[in-house]
Write a protein that holds these residues in place. Structure first.
Motif, PDB file in Angstrom:
ATOM      1  N   VAL A  32       6.826  11.641   4.428  1.00  0.00           N
ATOM      2  CA  VAL A  32       7.380  13.177   3.777  1.00  0.00           C
ATOM      3  C   VAL A  32       6.740  13.066   2.055  1.00  0.00           C
ATOM      4  CG1 VAL A  32       7.826  15.346   3.869  1.00  0.00           C
ATOM      5  CG2 VAL A  32       8.028  13.633   6.042  1.00  0.00           C
ATOM      6  N   ASP A  33       5.532  13.169   1.529  1.00  0.00           N
ATOM      7  CA  ASP A  33       5.725  13.474   0.438  1.00  0.00           C
ATOM      8  C   ASP A  33       6.201  14.727   0.003  1.00  0.00           C
ATOM      9  OD1 ASP A  33       6.246  13.463  -2.609  1.00  0.00           O
ATOM     10  OD2 ASP A  33       3.378  14.376  -2.805  1.00  0.00           O
ATOM     11  N   ILE A  34       7.969  15.112   0.053  1.00  0.00           N
ATOM     12  CA  ILE A  34       8.572  17.212  -0.302  1.00  0.00           C
ATOM     13  C   ILE A  34       8.348  17.048  -1.108  1.00  0.00           C
ATOM     14  CG2 ILE A  34      10.771  17.729  -0.507  1.00  0.00           C
ATOM     15  CD1 ILE A  34      11.415  15.396   1.509  1.00  0.00           C
ATOM     16  N   ASN A  35       7.937  15.988  -2.561  1.00  0.00           N
ATOM     17  CA  ASN A  35       7.734  16.924  -4.263  1.00  0.00           C
ATOM     18  C   ASN A  35       6.784  17.239  -4.682  1.00  0.00           C
ATOM     19  OD1 ASN A  35      10.430  17.716  -4.168  1.00  0.00           O
ATOM     20  ND2 ASN A  35      10.563  15.794  -5.439  1.00  0.00           N
ATOM     21  N   ASN A  36       5.772  16.699  -4.014  1.00  0.00           N
ATOM     22  CA  ASN A  36       4.186  16.717  -3.439  1.00  0.00           C
ATOM     23  C   ASN A  36       3.726  15.793  -4.553  1.00  0.00           C
ATOM     24  OD1 ASN A  36       1.574  17.382  -3.205  1.00  0.00           O
ATOM     25  ND2 ASN A  36       1.740  19.266  -4.212  1.00  0.00           N
ATOM     26  N   THR A  37       4.470  14.708  -4.742  1.00  0.00           N
ATOM     27  CA  THR A  37       3.920  13.389  -6.172  1.00  0.00           C
ATOM     28  C   THR A  37       2.418  12.960  -5.849  1.00  0.00           C
ATOM     29  OG1 THR A  37       4.676  11.961  -4.365  1.00  0.00           O
ATOM     30  CG2 THR A  37       6.455  12.464  -6.264  1.00  0.00           C
ATOM     31  N   SER A  38       1.994  13.497  -5.081  1.00  0.00           N
ATOM     32  CA  SER A  38       0.247  13.078  -4.676  1.00  0.00           C
ATOM     33  C   SER A  38      -0.412  14.040  -5.062  1.00  0.00           C
ATOM     34  CB  SER A  38       0.621  12.337  -3.460  1.00  0.00           C
ATOM     35  OG  SER A  38       0.504  13.873  -2.091  1.00  0.00           O
ATOM     36  N   ASP A  43      -1.410  25.292  -0.985  1.00  0.00           N
ATOM     37  CA  ASP A  43      -1.183  26.418  -0.086  1.00  0.00           C
ATOM     38  C   ASP A  43       0.260  26.523  -0.047  1.00  0.00           C
ATOM     39  OD1 ASP A  43      -3.475  27.247  -0.483  1.00  0.00           O
ATOM     40  OD2 ASP A  43      -4.150  26.285   1.417  1.00  0.00           O
ATOM     41  N   GLY A  44       0.412  25.589  -0.265  1.00  0.00           N
ATOM     42  CA  GLY A  44       2.844  25.620   0.249  1.00  0.00           C
ATOM     43  C   GLY A  44       2.603  25.087   1.415  1.00  0.00           C
ATOM     44  N   LYS A  45       1.819  23.762   1.882  1.00  0.00           N
ATOM     45  CA  LYS A  45       1.818  23.074   3.556  1.00  0.00           C
ATOM     46  C   LYS A  45       2.381  21.477   1.733  1.00  0.00           C
ATOM     47  CE  LYS A  45      -1.166  25.361   5.671  1.00  0.00           C
ATOM     48  NZ  LYS A  45      -2.667  25.305   6.653  1.00  0.00           N
ATOM     49  N   THR A  46       3.490  20.713   3.244  1.00  0.00           N
ATOM     50  CA  THR A  46       3.737  19.798   2.548  1.00  0.00           C
ATOM     51  C   THR A  46       3.233  18.458   3.240  1.00  0.00           C
ATOM     52  OG1 THR A  46       6.201  20.908   2.146  1.00  0.00           O
ATOM     53  CG2 THR A  46       6.146  18.291   1.962  1.00  0.00           C
ATOM     54  N   PRO A  47       2.870  17.369   2.321  1.00  0.00           N
ATOM     55  CA  PRO A  47       1.952  16.372   2.578  1.00  0.00           C
ATOM     56  C   PRO A  47       2.844  15.301   2.882  1.00  0.00           C
ATOM     57  CG  PRO A  47       2.186  16.689   0.600  1.00  0.00           C
ATOM     58  CD  PRO A  47       2.689  17.458   0.583  1.00  0.00           C
ATOM     59  N   ILE A  48       2.231  14.826   4.687  1.00  0.00           N
ATOM     60  CA  ILE A  48       2.664  13.507   4.822  1.00  0.00           C
ATOM     61  C   ILE A  48       1.690  12.740   4.424  1.00  0.00           C
ATOM     62  CG2 ILE A  48       3.371  12.208   7.073  1.00  0.00           C
ATOM     63  CD1 ILE A  48       4.637  14.976   8.337  1.00  0.00           C
ATOM     64  N   ILE A  49       2.562  11.281   4.238  1.00  0.00           N
ATOM     65  CA  ILE A  49       0.944  10.147   3.224  1.00  0.00           C
ATOM     66  C   ILE A  49       0.970   8.958   4.531  1.00  0.00           C
ATOM     67  CG2 ILE A  49       0.718   8.943   1.464  1.00  0.00           C
ATOM     68  CD1 ILE A  49      -0.011  12.312   1.333  1.00  0.00           C
ATOM     69  N   THR A  83      -6.630  13.007   7.063  1.00  0.00           N
ATOM     70  CA  THR A  83      -7.745  12.653   6.071  1.00  0.00           C
ATOM     71  C   THR A  83      -7.083  11.816   5.178  1.00  0.00           C
ATOM     72  OG1 THR A  83      -8.010  14.748   5.485  1.00  0.00           O
ATOM     73  CG2 THR A  83      -8.335  13.518   4.049  1.00  0.00           C
ATOM     74  N   LYS A  84      -8.550  10.646   5.189  1.00  0.00           N
ATOM     75  CA  LYS A  84      -8.768   9.669   4.380  1.00  0.00           C
ATOM     76  C   LYS A  84      -8.770   9.766   2.462  1.00  0.00           C
ATOM     77  CE  LYS A  84      -9.762   6.309   8.122  1.00  0.00           C
ATOM     78  NZ  LYS A  84     -10.860   5.510   8.684  1.00  0.00           N
ATOM     79  N   TYR A  85      -8.305   9.268   2.218  1.00  0.00           N
ATOM     80  CA  TYR A  85      -8.453   9.495   0.938  1.00  0.00           C
ATOM     81  C   TYR A  85      -9.207   8.456   0.081  1.00  0.00           C
ATOM     82  CZ  TYR A  85      -7.610   8.517  -4.289  1.00  0.00           C
ATOM     83  OH  TYR A  85      -7.179   9.005  -5.381  1.00  0.00           O
ATOM     84  N   LYS A 129       4.400   6.268  -8.731  1.00  0.00           N
ATOM     85  CA  LYS A 129       4.628   7.226  -8.919  1.00  0.00           C
ATOM     86  C   LYS A 129       4.072   8.900  -8.189  1.00  0.00           C
ATOM     87  CE  LYS A 129       7.879   6.806 -11.539  1.00  0.00           C
ATOM     88  NZ  LYS A 129       9.689   6.728 -12.210  1.00  0.00           N
ATOM     89  N   ASP A 130       3.075   8.267  -7.390  1.00  0.00           N
ATOM     90  CA  ASP A 130       1.822   9.567  -6.881  1.00  0.00           C
ATOM     91  C   ASP A 130       1.773   8.314  -6.153  1.00  0.00           C
ATOM     92  OD1 ASP A 130       0.342   7.284  -8.140  1.00  0.00           O
ATOM     93  OD2 ASP A 130      -0.634   9.181  -9.257  1.00  0.00           O
ATOM     94  N   LEU A 131       1.893   7.485  -5.105  1.00  0.00           N
ATOM     95  CA  LEU A 131       1.647   7.249  -3.982  1.00  0.00           C
ATOM     96  C   LEU A 131       0.008   6.719  -3.908  1.00  0.00           C
ATOM     97  CD1 LEU A 131       3.623   9.720  -1.418  1.00  0.00           C
ATOM     98  CD2 LEU A 131       3.765   6.608  -1.493  1.00  0.00           C
ATOM     99  N   LYS A 132      -0.568   7.021  -5.131  1.00  0.00           N
ATOM    100  CA  LYS A 132      -1.690   6.373  -5.460  1.00  0.00           C
ATOM    101  C   LYS A 132      -2.017   4.625  -5.731  1.00  0.00           C
ATOM    102  CE  LYS A 132      -3.468  10.964  -5.257  1.00  0.00           C
ATOM    103  NZ  LYS A 132      -4.159  12.093  -6.233  1.00  0.00           N
ATOM    104  N   LYS A 133      -1.378   5.316  -7.244  1.00  0.00           N
ATOM    105  CA  LYS A 133      -1.253   4.309  -7.807  1.00  0.00           C
ATOM    106  C   LYS A 133      -0.186   3.266  -7.799  1.00  0.00           C
ATOM    107  CE  LYS A 133      -2.009   2.361 -12.764  1.00  0.00           C
ATOM    108  NZ  LYS A 133      -1.177   1.432 -12.901  1.00  0.00           N
ATOM    109  N   TRP A 134      -0.077   1.852  -7.812  1.00  0.00           N
ATOM    110  CA  TRP A 134       1.047   1.237  -7.465  1.00  0.00           C
ATOM    111  C   TRP A 134       0.616   0.018  -8.450  1.00  0.00           C
ATOM    112  CZ3 TRP A 134       4.136   2.182  -3.740  1.00  0.00           C
ATOM    113  CH2 TRP A 134       3.752   2.946  -2.756  1.00  0.00           C
ATOM    114  N   ASP A 135       2.008  -0.173  -8.918  1.00  0.00           N
ATOM    115  CA  ASP A 135       2.042  -1.993  -9.759  1.00  0.00           C
ATOM    116  C   ASP A 135       3.620  -2.628  -8.830  1.00  0.00           C
ATOM    117  OD1 ASP A 135       0.861  -0.099 -12.093  1.00  0.00           O
ATOM    118  OD2 ASP A 135       2.498   0.906 -12.112  1.00  0.00           O
TER     119      ASP A 135
END
Length: 295
Positions: A32-38, A43-49, A83-85, A129-135
């Motif tokens: 659960v991406d509580i802080n919406n880092t992604s 619309d106030g909905k918290t994403p699950i990644i 929904t796929k990225y 930091k955002d679940l999209k770019k990984w190091d």
């Protein structure tokens, strides 16, 4: 995918992620991406990644090595639909044949998303930091533990030693084959993590030197298990569930609509007894409500 209110009775839902042009959908995990880092929340909905492995069977048949990559998907309705990225894969293959099974976790101590990823003989650690770019941070496991098969489905998490305030990090590492009782099994390692590198605890290292591997259990039907993320603080348990099968016979089970199941969910705890570490497990307490007393 499936949902439950008590970890025992499950309601199966429609397929969450179908294969696409990038390949089949293999093992992964979700947070659960509580802080919406992604940035997927709206619309106030918290994403699950969800993060998962793409397995390109066509590329594999052509003899290519880099046929496994990592993708993500998000849900804004508490996991009902996904929904796929659009920019998948988020982690391309660096030229490794076995490169799969991402387990993601919010590392609060170091303010980063942490991913463990299995390769043939070791585990890679990545941060984001955002679940999209990984190091890539580091790797672990070469020449440690059992290497009689392929390393798969890692899990990595902090846990407090029972009866103390001391925190350790535990790496669960599935392997197939190589288990002490044949086929698929799960070994584990206990140590410390500085936000980049995992280092074995001295006590555990001495413990490991006396054995080929330290096993989660000796059963033949608990494999590729992982723990839940986002467990409420008031609960505080480390909850785990595994695949109730073994690759020695999983594909020979003579049924078509049903071929295996998940294990009973467990609570994991870390004990230090007689200068040895033990990762213990017991069925979740919710199972007690299903017991019938025999007078």
């Amino acid at each position: 995918h499936a949902i439950s209110n008590d970890l025992i009775t499950w309601e199966e839902l429609p397929i969450a992620l179908y294969p696409d042009d990038l390949g089949y959908i293999f093992s992964g995990s979700a947070v659960v991406d509580i802080n919406n880092t992604s940035g997927f929340g709206k619309d106030g909905k918290t994403p699950i990644i969800a993060m998962f492995t793409y397995h390109d069977a066509i590329a594999e048949k052509k003899g290519k090595i880099d046929y496994q990559t990592q993708g993500i998907a998000y849900s804004l309705d508490e996991g009902q639909t996904w929904t796929k990225y659009t920019n998948n894969p988020v982690l391309k293959n660096p030229g490794i044949k076995d490169f799969r099974d991402p387990k993601i976790y919010w590392d609060q101590d170091h303010n980063q998303w942490l991913m463990t990823l299995a390769t043939y003989e070791k585990t890679f650690f990545y941060s984001s930091k955002d679940l999209k770019k990984w190091d890539l941070l580091s790797d672990f496991g070469e020449f440690l533990g059992n290497h009689d098969g392929v390393w798969e489905c890692p899990d990595f998490f902090p846990i407090t030693i029972n009866g103390t305030d001391t925190k350790k990090w535990v790496l669960l590492q599935s392997i197939n084959p190589g288990h002490i009782n044949g086929g698929s099994g799960t070994q584990y390692f206990v140590g410390d993590f500085d936000g980049k590198t995992f280092k074995l605890d001295t006590i555990f290292q001495n413990q490991l030197e006396k054995k080929e591997a330290i096993w989660l259990d000796f059963g033949r039907d608990n494999y590729a298990g992982v723990t839940w993320s986002n467990i409420p603080k008031e609960d505080g348990r480390k909850l785990f569930i595994g695949w109730m099968s073994n690759w020695e016979y999983a594909q020979q089970v003579p049924t078509k609509k049903w071929r295996s199941a998940m294990t009973t969910a467990r609570t994991l705890e870390l004990e230090l007894i007689n200068n040895q570490y033990f990762l213990t497990s017991k069925p979740v307490k919710e199972l007690n409500t299903y017991l019938n007393k025999i007078s």
